[in-house]
Design a protein around this motif. Structure first.
Motif, PDB file in Angstrom:
ATOM      1  N   LEU A  82       0.820  -1.208   0.000  1.00 40.26           N
ATOM      2  CA  LEU A  82       0.000   0.000   0.000  1.00 40.26           C
ATOM      3  C   LEU A  82       0.855   1.259   0.000  1.00 40.26           C
ATOM      4  CD1 LEU A  82      -2.820  -0.949   2.539  1.00 40.26           C
ATOM      5  CD2 LEU A  82      -3.096  -0.560   0.094  1.00 40.26           C
ATOM      6  N   PHE A  83       1.886   1.280   0.847  1.00 39.44           N
ATOM      7  CA  PHE A  83       2.657   2.500   1.023  1.00 39.44           C
ATOM      8  C   PHE A  83       3.980   2.506   0.270  1.00 39.44           C
ATOM      9  CE2 PHE A  83      -0.086   2.545   4.788  1.00 39.44           C
ATOM     10  CZ  PHE A  83      -0.531   3.857   4.768  1.00 39.44           C
ATOM     11  N   GLY A  84       4.348   1.384  -0.330  1.00 43.68           N
ATOM     12  CA  GLY A  84       5.652   1.292  -0.964  1.00 43.68           C
ATOM     13  C   GLY A  84       5.873   2.292  -2.080  1.00 43.68           C
ATOM     14  N   THR A  85       4.801   2.687  -2.785  1.00 43.95           N
ATOM     15  CA  THR A  85       4.948   3.633  -3.885  1.00 43.95           C
ATOM     16  C   THR A  85       4.925   5.079  -3.415  1.00 43.95           C
ATOM     17  OG1 THR A  85       2.552   3.574  -4.239  1.00 43.95           O
ATOM     18  CG2 THR A  85       3.901   2.060  -5.542  1.00 43.95           C
ATOM     19  N   TYR A  86       4.604   5.313  -2.134  1.00 48.01           N
ATOM     20  CA  TYR A  86       4.512   6.670  -1.624  1.00 48.01           C
ATOM     21  C   TYR A  86       5.715   7.085  -0.792  1.00 48.01           C
ATOM     22  CZ  TYR A  86      -0.477   6.040  -2.734  1.00 48.01           C
ATOM     23  OH  TYR A  86      -1.659   5.784  -3.363  1.00 48.01           O
ATOM     24  N   VAL A  87       6.186   6.186   0.049  1.00 49.46           N
ATOM     25  CA  VAL A  87       7.206   6.550   1.025  1.00 49.46           C
ATOM     26  C   VAL A  87       8.515   5.828   0.723  1.00 49.46           C
ATOM     27  CG1 VAL A  87       5.459   6.972   2.779  1.00 49.46           C
ATOM     28  CG2 VAL A  87       6.536   4.737   2.650  1.00 49.46           C
ATOM     29  N   PRO A  88       9.639   6.370   1.197  1.00 50.85           N
ATOM     30  CA  PRO A  88      10.936   5.725   0.957  1.00 50.85           C
ATOM     31  C   PRO A  88      11.019   4.373   1.649  1.00 50.85           C
ATOM     32  CG  PRO A  88      11.152   7.583   2.461  1.00 50.85           C
ATOM     33  CD  PRO A  88       9.775   7.647   1.904  1.00 50.85           C
ATOM     34  N   GLY A 153      10.357  12.197   2.960  1.00 48.85           N
ATOM     35  CA  GLY A 153       9.099  12.719   2.458  1.00 48.85           C
ATOM     36  C   GLY A 153       8.256  11.642   1.795  1.00 48.85           C
ATOM     37  N   THR A 154       6.947  11.896   1.711  1.00 50.29           N
ATOM     38  CA  THR A 154       6.008  10.989   1.057  1.00 50.29           C
ATOM     39  C   THR A 154       5.597  11.579  -0.287  1.00 50.29           C
ATOM     40  OG1 THR A 154       5.127  10.217   3.176  1.00 50.29           O
ATOM     41  CG2 THR A 154       3.755   9.871   1.242  1.00 50.29           C
ATOM     42  N   ILE A 155       5.839  10.853  -1.355  1.00 49.21           N
ATOM     43  CA  ILE A 155       5.421  11.304  -2.682  1.00 49.21           C
ATOM     44  C   ILE A 155       3.911  11.177  -2.790  1.00 49.21           C
ATOM     45  CG2 ILE A 155       5.585  10.912  -5.163  1.00 49.21           C
ATOM     46  CD1 ILE A 155       8.131  12.014  -4.054  1.00 49.21           C
ATOM     47  N   ASP A 156       3.243  12.283  -3.101  1.00 46.54           N
ATOM     48  CA  ASP A 156       1.795  12.256  -3.287  1.00 46.54           C
ATOM     49  C   ASP A 156       1.450  11.878  -4.718  1.00 46.54           C
ATOM     50  OD1 ASP A 156      -0.910  13.196  -3.944  1.00 46.54           O
ATOM     51  OD2 ASP A 156      -0.929  13.963  -1.902  1.00 46.54           O
ATOM     52  N   LYS A 157       1.911  12.674  -5.663  1.00 48.47           N
ATOM     53  CA  LYS A 157       1.601  12.402  -7.065  1.00 48.47           C
ATOM     54  C   LYS A 157       2.508  13.214  -7.974  1.00 48.47           C
ATOM     55  CE  LYS A 157      -2.675  13.838  -6.607  1.00 48.47           C
ATOM     56  NZ  LYS A 157      -2.741  14.551  -5.313  1.00 48.47           N
ATOM     57  N   ALA A 165       4.523  16.482  -2.722  1.00 51.08           N
ATOM     58  CA  ALA A 165       4.975  15.620  -1.634  1.00 51.08           C
ATOM     59  C   ALA A 165       4.546  16.226  -0.309  1.00 51.08           C
ATOM     60  CB  ALA A 165       6.494  15.448  -1.680  1.00 51.08           C
ATOM     61  N   PHE A 166       4.552  15.398   0.731  1.00 52.23           N
ATOM     62  CA  PHE A 166       4.212  15.914   2.052  1.00 52.23           C
ATOM     63  C   PHE A 166       4.986  15.162   3.124  1.00 52.23           C
ATOM     64  CE2 PHE A 166       0.888  12.886   0.786  1.00 52.23           C
ATOM     65  CZ  PHE A 166       0.906  11.972   1.822  1.00 52.23           C
ATOM     66  N   TRP A 167       5.030  15.778   4.316  1.00 48.45           N
ATOM     67  CA  TRP A 167       5.742  15.226   5.471  1.00 48.45           C
ATOM     68  C   TRP A 167       4.796  15.183   6.669  1.00 48.45           C
ATOM     69  CZ3 TRP A 167       8.011  17.608   1.540  1.00 48.45           C
ATOM     70  CH2 TRP A 167       9.276  17.181   1.118  1.00 48.45           C
ATOM     71  N   GLY A 168       4.947  14.152   7.493  1.00 46.76           N
ATOM     72  CA  GLY A 168       4.129  14.024   8.693  1.00 46.76           C
ATOM     73  C   GLY A 168       3.188  12.851   8.675  1.00 46.76           C
ATOM     74  N   ALA A 169       3.092  12.143   7.558  1.00 47.22           N
ATOM     75  CA  ALA A 169       2.255  10.948   7.418  1.00 47.22           C
ATOM     76  C   ALA A 169       2.824  10.116   6.266  1.00 47.22           C
ATOM     77  CB  ALA A 169       0.797  11.320   7.143  1.00 47.22           C
ATOM     78  N   PRO A 170       2.640   8.810   6.300  1.00 45.76           N
ATOM     79  CA  PRO A 170       1.971   8.022   7.340  1.00 45.76           C
ATOM     80  C   PRO A 170       2.794   7.867   8.624  1.00 45.76           C
ATOM     81  CG  PRO A 170       2.897   6.572   5.686  1.00 45.76           C
ATOM     82  CD  PRO A 170       3.111   7.969   5.184  1.00 45.76           C
ATOM     83  N   VAL A 171       4.115   8.137   8.546  1.00 46.39           N
ATOM     84  CA  VAL A 171       4.966   8.024   9.732  1.00 46.39           C
ATOM     85  C   VAL A 171       5.046   9.382  10.411  1.00 46.39           C
ATOM     86  CG1 VAL A 171       7.272   7.472  10.581  1.00 46.39           C
ATOM     87  CG2 VAL A 171       6.307   6.168   8.684  1.00 46.39           C
TER      88      VAL A 171
END
Length: 367
Positions: A82-88, A153-157, A165-171
């Motif tokens: 689920l999260f592998g494509t979004y977060v490092p 960071g988390t890649i959004d799209k 990108a955003f920081w603070g979620a999911p971790v």
């Protein structure tokens, strides 16, 4: 008694420990049961049923390992998928250690969002073949993604020639404003390195504009029954997008909101303006990171001080003082587009009468 004690010991401890420790505990229980049986036989000529105890230990160990593989491992694999494509990858590794803490259920929390857009890419792509456009986009996005994920960071799209990108979620990460600003600075450096390589290969150079904002956002898995994505929405996200568009207006690589700037004292800042963007009635101050505070040179510090004095005179509609300070700024950095922009503003605004109601903000009616 032996079956009860050994069974309870295994039932309580095996689910709480790692696989290697589960093996050691099971072996220790087997040795204890066998040792007890031999001691009772040697000392008291008592023979207890050994097979039932050994079968019980083996069964408890097998059931625990099977549960861990088929249930827990499956949930970890699902989480990684689920999260592998979004977060490092390093964040995924942290998440799978305790998958129950993470889900895609929507929730509101304070986070930091970043938008990065390639300047002039539409015009640039008109002169390239489709395969060249694809190769250029892939190269740039790959480098930007490395910088973002390198800062947790988390890649959004990816949206055309823009990455979000955003920081603070999911971790959870209390340093999300600092990491986002650090990413914005490193993106500018990475693009500079890319352009050096492009010049050597005869390829067109690119520019980027970055917008960063911190605020309360709604994060979760959102979309339709056909397709969903883990994303953030909210007024704070919209403002981040607007700030990215302003980077071109002010001729800087990154535009950062005041809410983010207040949380990141590690950098030295230059205020750009007070702006009232489309869709917001309240004016917000916008800033540009200059350098790390501990790496700021004396010349940079003096330039920021002079610029701050200029903004004060500009907002007071003291055009004579503004002209004097602007001359000093142009001597320090004559090619800086921001100074040229404000020189034109002063020249046009001094023709207008003094306005006591002017709040010093610039209004933008377009996105």
């Amino acid at each position: 008694a032996v079956l009860l004690i050994a069974g309870l010991l295994l039932a309580v401890t095996l689910p709480l420990v790692t696989e290697p420790r589960a093996v050691l505990i099971s072996v220790a229980v087997v040795m204890a049961v066998v040792g007890l049986n031999f001691w009772l036989y040697g000392a008291h000529r008592l023979v207890l049923p050994l097979a039932s105890a050994l079968v019980m230990v083996a069964t408890a160990f097998a059931l625990n390992m099977s549960y861990g593989y088929f249930v827990e491992s499956r949930s970890k694999r699902e989480l990684a998928h689920l999260f592998g494509t979004y977060v490092p990858p390093e964040l995924v590794d942290e998440m799978v250690k305790d998958p129950d803490r993470y889900s895609m259920t929507a929730r509101s929390k304070e986070m930091t969002v970043l938008f990065c857009d390639m300047r002039g890419f539409t015009k640039l792509s008109e002169n390239l073949e489709p395969t060249q456009v694809q190769a250029l986009l892939n190269e740039v996005f790959s480098r930007l993604t490395q910088v973002i994920q390198g800062n947790r960071g988390t890649i959004d799209k990816y949206m055309g020639d823009c990455v979000m990108a955003f920081w603070g979620a999911p971790v959870e990460n209390p340093d999300h404003p600092y990491l986002a600003v650090k990413t914005a600075m490193e993106i500018a450096q990475a693009v500079g390195v890319l352009n050096q390589d492009h010049r050597a290969r005869g390829l067109p150079e690119i520019g980027v504009g970055v917008g960063v904002n911190t605020g309360v956002m709604c994060v979760g898995n959102m979309g339709s029954d056909i397709r969903r994505a883990y994303t953030v929405i909210g007024d704070a996200v919209n403002l981040g997008s607007r700030l990215e568009g302003l980077s071109r207006i002010y001729g800087v690589d990154a535009v950062v909101s005041e809410s983010t700037r207040k949380l990141v004292p590690q950098f030295a800042w230059a205020e750009l303006d007070k702006v009232r963007v489309k869709g917001k009635d309240q004016a917000v101050s916008i800033f540009c990171p200059i350098a790390r505070a501990d790496e700021l040179s004396t010349a940079q510090g003096q330039e920021i001080k002079t610029w701050t004095s200029f903004l004060k005179a500009y907002r007071s509609q003291d055009w004579e003082q503004s002209d004097i300070l602007m001359l000093n700024l142009l001597r320090m950095n004559a090619k800086k587009y921001l100074y040229q922009l404000y020189s034109e503003r002063v020249a046009s605004m001094r023709l207008l009468p003094f306005d006591p109601k002017w709040d010093g903000a610039t209004n933008f009616e377009t996105k």
